[in-house]
Design an enzyme around this catalytic site. Structure first.
Site, PDB file in Angstrom:
ATOM      1  N   LYS B  77      15.473 -18.652   6.769  1.00  0.00           N
ATOM      2  CA  LYS B  77      16.336 -17.547   6.832  1.00  0.00           C
ATOM      3  C   LYS B  77      16.170 -16.481   5.811  1.00  0.00           C
ATOM      4  CE  LYS B  77      21.436 -17.165   6.208  1.00  0.00           C
ATOM      5  NZ  LYS B  77      22.783 -17.822   5.767  1.00  0.00           N
ATOM      6  N   SER B 152      26.410 -17.694   9.421  1.00  0.00           N
ATOM      7  CA  SER B 152      25.583 -16.595   9.420  1.00  0.00           C
ATOM      8  C   SER B 152      24.074 -17.041   9.707  1.00  0.00           C
ATOM      9  CB  SER B 152      25.554 -15.907   7.912  1.00  0.00           C
ATOM     10  OG  SER B 152      25.065 -16.644   6.974  1.00  0.00           O
ATOM     11  N   SER B 176      28.045 -21.428   6.884  1.00  0.00           N
ATOM     12  CA  SER B 176      26.957 -20.601   7.419  1.00  0.00           C
ATOM     13  C   SER B 176      25.926 -21.382   7.854  1.00  0.00           C
ATOM     14  CB  SER B 176      26.381 -19.532   6.669  1.00  0.00           C
ATOM     15  OG  SER B 176      27.158 -18.528   6.565  1.00  0.00           O
TER      16      SER B 176
END
Lengths: 102, 493
Positions: B77, B152, B176
């Site tokens: 990420k 997210s 997330s």
């Protein structure tokens, strides 16, 4: 809890967190933040007298390490991402005197 | 021998490389080919390090690098610092930021022989539940590209779901990792707060943030956790807890398993497929001899309100560092320092980030601190006490990860509160610091033009209870095999 969120409060908060907001944005954010705060107001229904606030998930305080000197980051690396620099310094607009109201 | 990425696991790939049945170069090349083919329609990766990944794979194959993940490609990420590429947090303000140091989690993966394929899209600064709040475009759900992947960590979830990587790292502040895992049909684990070092993870809400893995199976995330966990002198909140073993004992069922089923998570607001998945899981565990009893977590309904005060308050402080002075975007032609701060931040941050900074600033501001922030910290204690009580009686809690399957792109962007309510079953674990895992539990039925979408369930466990939590999740996975399903991707030209 609080009265309805006003445009003036939104401008005040934006100033506190150093955001520039246009008139249209003020109304946009006011409406959305007011709805969120209204939802959050449900917390005021709870009795929290005597409850210890919990800032952290684990009971860890004051994690200390031996105070041993070690090398820091090289200045060239520290400055590598600077938008404006004058090595070994970061460069910013004039702070003191004319034009500086910081 | 070629290995079909859509029919394998990270552990199998690892074993195949170790046994010289295939090479790391072959594996990496296969994933790079799939990225080239499918990433344009999915936008899971925002940066791809093809040459570097192949070079590293060559070194693995020649025996230069070894380790428990030797030769395995991984997606990261893009809110974790890497010394190559950019670390953008999918924000304009960090668009050109080249991190001068490496996140400990990334360093540990690489030390174990893993190969970073690229960096994945996210809601700007990890603030969102749909990956729509990215400065680099929305990531799309591989099961239906009209739908969000969750967020997210949407890019990492999609990278694994579409087999563009066999494993990925995400971060979970209020769900997330678990929510996008649920919406994309993969396994996502949020470890106990302090289990994995946060050094080099760009801070959103420091008392809630935790790095964790995505993969297709419980075994794969167990192996990744084993590599990731451990104390780090560079993160004073990281904890020296026993590091498993998480993978070795995984297939050993938990004797006399007791699961709590929280009434507060079984509301009528849930999509019928979610209720169906929970019913099925109850049947599965009863069949395995587990005791399943309803449990009360009475403060669940205050979770979102509490979370959005605590998280935004911390965010407003953490994001004060983006001032346009030392790194990140700086506005042109500024008159003075205040003007530089205000205009750099206003140009650099997207709307959702601004909203949260303002909300957090308000909650901490003079006259409102007690009513909002302090009160939220007290309710946080009550939420944790709910879990403490439950874990005296139960090994784990079985509950939904989200109220429904993936929603349509654009459906919730104009209503932030509706978006926030996505986190209702996940945010309380972050407030309490406890671990949670989301695993695939089937699909919605495809009818009337509605696509077939993944449905998932979640297990929550006590602090540092990952070893048992993973075994419980594995019991369900082994009994159902829902994790084998794969999306049909549109063929690119």
């Amino acid at each position: 809890m609080p009265e309805k969120l006003s445009e003036e409060q939104v401008r005040h908060v934006a100033k506190l967190c150093r955001l520039t907001v246009s008139d249209a944005e003020v109304e946009h954010f006011r409406e959305q933040l007011a709805a969120i705060l209204e939802y959050i107001d449900k917390l005021s229904a709870l009795d929290v007298d005597g409850v210890e606030p919990m800032a952290h998930a684990l009971d860890v305080t004051n994690a200390l390490r031996p105070d041993e000197p070690s090398a820091g980051m090289a200045i060239v690396d520290v400055l590598a991402n600077a938008p404006q620099k004058s090595p070994p310094f970061f460069q910013v607009p004039k702070v003191l005197g004319e034009g500086g109201n910081a | 021998m070629a290995w079909n990425p859509t029919q394998t696991t990270l552990v199998n790939l690892r074993n195949a490389i170790a046994a010289s049945q295939t090479t790391s170069v072959q594996i990496v090349q296969q994933y790079l080919d799939r990225i080239e083919r499918y990433n344009p329609q999915l936008n899971a990766f925002t940066q791809i390090f093809a040459d570097q990944a192949l070079q590293r794979a060559q070194r693995i194959d020649t025996g230069d690098l070894a380790g428990p993940l030797a030769g395995i490609p991984i997606a990261i990420k893009d809110n974790m610092c890497t010394p190559y590429g950019r670390t953008t947090c999918s924000s304009r303000i960090l668009e050109n930021f080249a991190a001068p140091y490496t996140a400990t989690a990334v360093e540990k993966l690489e030390a174990a022989g893993a190969i970073v394929l690229g960096k994945t899209n996210l809601d700007e600064f990890a603030m969102g539940s749909s990956t729509e709040h990215s400065a680099f475009g929305t990531t799309r759900n591989p099961w239906s590209t009209d739908h969000v992947p969750g967020g997210s960590s949407g890019g990492s979830a999609v990278a694994v779901a579409a087999d563009l990587a066999p494993g990925a790292l995400g971060s979970d502040t209020g769900g997330s990792i678990r929510q996008p895992a649920a919406l994309c049909g993969v396994v996502g684990l949020k470890p106990t707060y302090g289990r994995v070092s946060r050094y080099g993870l760009v801070a959103f809400a420091s008392s809630l943030d935790q790095i964790g893995p995505f993969a297709h199976t419980v075994g794969d995330v167990a192996l990744l956790l084993e590599v990731l966990c451990g104390p780090d002198p560079l993160d004073s909140t990281s904890v020296d807890a026993p590091a498993g073993p998480f993978h070795a004992n995984l297939d050993q069922p938990v004797d006399g398993l007791r699961l709590g089923l929280p009434n507060q998570y079984l509301s009528d607001a849930n999509h019928p497929s979610v209720a169906g998945a929970i019913d099925e899981a109850v049947e599965v565990f009863r069949g395995l001899g587990a005791q399943i009893v309803e449990v009360d977590l009475p403060h669940t309904e205050y979770g979102i309100a509490t979370y959005y005060i605590v998280a935004t308050a911390e965010a407003s402080s953490n994001l004060a560092r983006y001032d346009g002075v030392r790194y990140g975007r700086r506005a042109d032609d500024t008159a003075d320092m205040i003007d530089l701060y205000c205009r750099s931040r206003s140009q650099g941050f997207g709307d959702e980030v601004k909203r949260r900074i303002m909300l957090g600033t308000y909650a901490l501001s003079s006259g409102y601190y007690d009513a909002y922030y302090l009160r939220a910290l007290k309710v946080r204690r009550l939420i944790k006490q709910d879990f403490d009580g439950a874990f005296e009686k139960f090994d784990a809690i079985l509950c939904p990860t989200s109220t429904g399957p993936a929603f349509k792109i654009g459906e919730k962007t104009s209503n932030p509160l509706a978006m926030y309510l996505n986190d209702i079953y996940t945010a309380t674990a972050n407030l309490a610091g406890i671990p949670g895992i989301s695993i695939p539990a089937g699909h919605t039925k495809s009818h009337n033009g509605d696509p077939k979408l993944p449905v998932s369930i979640q297990f929550l466990g006590p602090l540092f209870g990952e070893a048992r939590l993973l075994r419980i999740a594995r019991m369900y996975e082994a009994a159902t095999n829902h994790h084998l399903a794969r999306p049909e991707l549109a063929q690119a030209d």
